[in-house]
Write an enzyme that holds these catalytic residues in place. Sequence first.
Site, PDB file in Angstrom:
ATOM      1  N   VAL A 110      44.369  26.579  69.449  1.00 20.86           N
ATOM      2  CA  VAL A 110      44.653  27.657  69.194  1.00 20.86           C
ATOM      3  C   VAL A 110      44.797  28.572  69.691  1.00 20.86           C
ATOM      4  O   VAL A 110      44.956  29.526  69.236  1.00 20.86           O
ATOM      5  CB  VAL A 110      43.393  28.288  68.588  1.00 20.86           C
ATOM      6  CG1 VAL A 110      43.121  28.063  67.451  1.00 20.86           C
ATOM      7  CG2 VAL A 110      42.401  28.455  69.808  1.00 20.86           C
ATOM      8  N   TYR A 119      34.029  37.360  77.854  1.00 23.43           N
ATOM      9  CA  TYR A 119      33.552  36.918  76.594  1.00 23.43           C
ATOM     10  C   TYR A 119      33.549  38.467  74.877  1.00 23.43           C
ATOM     11  O   TYR A 119      33.519  38.562  74.188  1.00 23.43           O
ATOM     12  CB  TYR A 119      32.125  36.250  76.486  1.00 23.43           C
ATOM     13  CG  TYR A 119      31.595  35.629  75.541  1.00 23.43           C
ATOM     14  CD1 TYR A 119      32.179  34.034  74.795  1.00 23.43           C
ATOM     15  CD2 TYR A 119      30.949  36.124  74.477  1.00 23.43           C
ATOM     16  CE1 TYR A 119      32.224  33.788  73.282  1.00 23.43           C
ATOM     17  CE2 TYR A 119      30.143  35.718  73.229  1.00 23.43           C
ATOM     18  CZ  TYR A 119      30.945  34.409  72.592  1.00 23.43           C
ATOM     19  OH  TYR A 119      30.384  33.842  71.406  1.00 23.43           O
ATOM     20  N   LYS A 143      35.839  39.350  72.378  1.00 25.33           N
ATOM     21  CA  LYS A 143      34.613  39.410  71.003  1.00 25.33           C
ATOM     22  C   LYS A 143      34.829  40.760  70.677  1.00 25.33           C
ATOM     23  O   LYS A 143      35.190  41.409  69.403  1.00 25.33           O
ATOM     24  CB  LYS A 143      33.041  39.082  71.275  1.00 25.33           C
ATOM     25  CG  LYS A 143      33.294  37.835  71.653  1.00 25.33           C
ATOM     26  CD  LYS A 143      33.922  36.719  70.528  1.00 25.33           C
ATOM     27  CE  LYS A 143      33.750  35.100  70.381  1.00 25.33           C
ATOM     28  NZ  LYS A 143      34.138  34.200  69.183  1.00 25.33           N
TER      29      LYS A 143
END
Length: 269
Positions: A64, A177, A181
């Site tokens: 991805v 992270y 997000k």
Amino acid sequence: MRNSEEGLRGRVAVVTGGASGIGLAISEAFSETGARVAIFDLDEEAGRRVASGLDGARAFQVDVSDSASVCAARDAVESDLGPIESWVNNAGISDPELARRVAAAGSVQGAGPGAIPTSSLRLVDDEMWSRMLRVHLDGTFFGTRAAAEVMAPRGRGTITNMASICGLVGCATAPHYSAAKGGILAFTKAVAKELAASGVRVNAIAPGHVETPLLTLGEAARRRLEEDTPAGRLGLPEEVAAAAVFLASERAGYFVGATLTPTGGLVTV
Ligand code: NAD
């Protein structure tokens, strides 16, 4: 409304990271509604294994974080399975190496009045930072753009992006992270506003801690988390998958740029 009445029967749904954990549960849940699922996963063998157990499903090896790989698989799905109606950007990674470095560094740097709390910031190197953003944030951008390119001209479709409570409230020891997000949440809201007029709904899910291979916890940390969570337990992948199926269904027609938060009450927003 029963599964068969979600309005997804015969429709084509792409699930990135669909070979494991939450993505696997989403692939299964879409398949139960009668949708034909295209699993986009880096792990080709696991993708094939999952697809072989789901009626009409196909697996594609996709990274991805590589837009050419995403677009090539999108085009293959459109010609082999038909027009894509739902797309879930779910693929993701954790960072076991950072967790190891944090554990090795202990809880404070130095001692006495000048001591500073261990900051994972100093333990995240450039490659860790950019890999995390590439997979999550670039991956969500590439997937959303690839989906919108085919959905918007047809005037219909849904895109659902997997965020996390770390993107809502920030998770100590996971700055990269959390940044990725949080970026996914803001990106989702921005593109949702642009795409709504073309009949494409974009939304996000920000789960709490969910039992999957990505979540590696020691016994003590697990117990602490269970105690801190009002529901008294970690979440199950199928509980997140239910939110993904709902957002893709016609019942969710008025959800645009929304964030659903299956967190067991750990984070309430
Ligand atoms: P998992 O490790 O079980 O599954 C992730 C899947 O993504 C794997 O099949 C993996 O091969 C695939 N993947 C990884 N990198 C990829 C890439 N570059 N291209 C294509 N596929 C790739 O993890 P999970 O817990 O099911 O996580 C799924 C999503 O949910 C992630 O975005 C994660 O950040 C998010 N999330 C998980 C939790 C949790 O507690 N498990 C909580 C909140 C959010």
